[in-house]
Design an enzyme around this catalytic site. Structure first.
Site, PDB file in Angstrom:
ATOM      1  CE  LYS A 228      22.249  43.848  15.023  1.00 33.87           C
ATOM      2  NZ  LYS A 228      21.909  45.218  15.111  1.00 33.87           N
ATOM      3  NE  ARG A 262      14.794  44.049  14.602  1.00 35.49           N
ATOM      4  CZ  ARG A 262      15.528  43.287  14.013  1.00 35.49           C
ATOM      5  NH1 ARG A 262      16.721  42.921  14.410  1.00 35.49           N
ATOM      6  NH2 ARG A 262      15.172  42.880  12.953  1.00 35.49           N
TER       7      ARG A 262
END
Length: 285
Positions: A228, A262
């Site tokens: 991210k 995740r």
């Protein structure tokens, strides 16, 4: 009250200290436009090949997503999401690993559960009309995620007075709403929603306080930091060079109490967690 296991459809994972271990959820995006691997696994053959690779690498849960939730993403029509997700779900349902479907649409939830999904991962926190009724009669796991606003606008000047308190309150209320609807707490986990309507400072504060979130909600925490923008902001690396930073983020999350991470890079994360656990078990002994 904390639970002693996490019910994930056909599978059950222990959650008690000394019995549990961190779980690696592998990302399987069947989208042409996801932020990190858009288009790479868009065809059924490519998606199945990637799933097989993740299974060989030691993945615990496979998370199938048909709609990109990157900042600025436009909503995807229902029929197109079903067209992308359902063939992959049908093909993998006997692969020996729990299958999660990443969706906020009640219609997709219902179809996925009927097809054998073990988990529904909802970026909208099951707030859509009909979402709870779509999932409450099953035994699949349910992940409540926090997101400020919607993907199209969530990164436009996000603001909180106290990000940890506000996100924790949202997640706690989501757990309570599910329990009031008759859903067993052992099916529920929560996700602070790193990058979903948060600045770098917000993300770091939430990461530092995963233990508080787990304690106040009473359910397992899922952390999704992989590749991210926060990893890019810290390291200065583009998406394709964020593996090391992402693994470090996963370890930081687990060390602070996350049960599930995740990730896109399954093999590297699995190996890192094996080393981390070996060190932790030696200290406990």
């Amino acid at each position: 009250m904390k639970t002693d296991y996490f019910q994930c459809g056909r599978y059950r994972f222990p959650t008690r200290p000394g019995q549990s271990r961190p779980l690696v959820m592998g990302v399987l995006n069947v989208t042409p436009d996801s932020f990190s691997d858009g288009g790479r696994f868009h065809s059924l053959d490519q998606a199945l090949s990637h799933a097989e690779q993740m299974i060989a690498e030691g993945v615990d849960i496979i998370d199938i997503g048909g709609e990109s939730s990157r900042p600025g993403a436009q909503p995807l029509p229902l029929d197109e999401e079903l067209r992308r997700v359902m063939p992959v779900l049908f093909a993998l349902r006997d692969c020996g690993k729990p299958l999660s479907v990443d969706t906020y649409k009640p219609e997709v939830m219902r179809e996925a559960i009927n097809a054998g999904a073990d988990m529904i991962n909802d970026i909208n926190g099951f707030r859509a009309e009909g979402a709870l009724s779509a999932v409450n009669e099953s035994d699949c796991a349910l992940c409540i995620m926090h997101m400020q606003n919607a993907p199209l606008t969530m990164q436009v000047q996000p603001h909180y007075d106290d990000v940890t308190a506000e996100v924790t309150q949202f997640l706690r209320q989501g757990v309570e709403r599910m329990e009031q609807g008759g859903i067993d707490r052992r099916r529920i986990c929560v996700d602070p929603g790193f990058g979903f309507g948060k600045t770098l400072e917000h993300n770091l504060m939430l990461l530092r306080n995963i233990g508080r979130i787990a304690g106040e909600t009473g359910v397992p925490v899922l952390a999704g930091l992989s590749r991210k923008s926060m990893i890019g902001a810290i390291t200065g690396k583009p998406v394709e060079r964020r593996v090391a930073g992402s693994v470090a983020g996963a370890l930081a999350a687990v060390a602070r109490g996350a049960l599930i991470v995740r990730v896109h890079d399954v093999a590297e994360t699995v190996d890192a967690l094996k080393v981390w656990r070996a060190v932790e078990e030696d200290q406990q002994g």
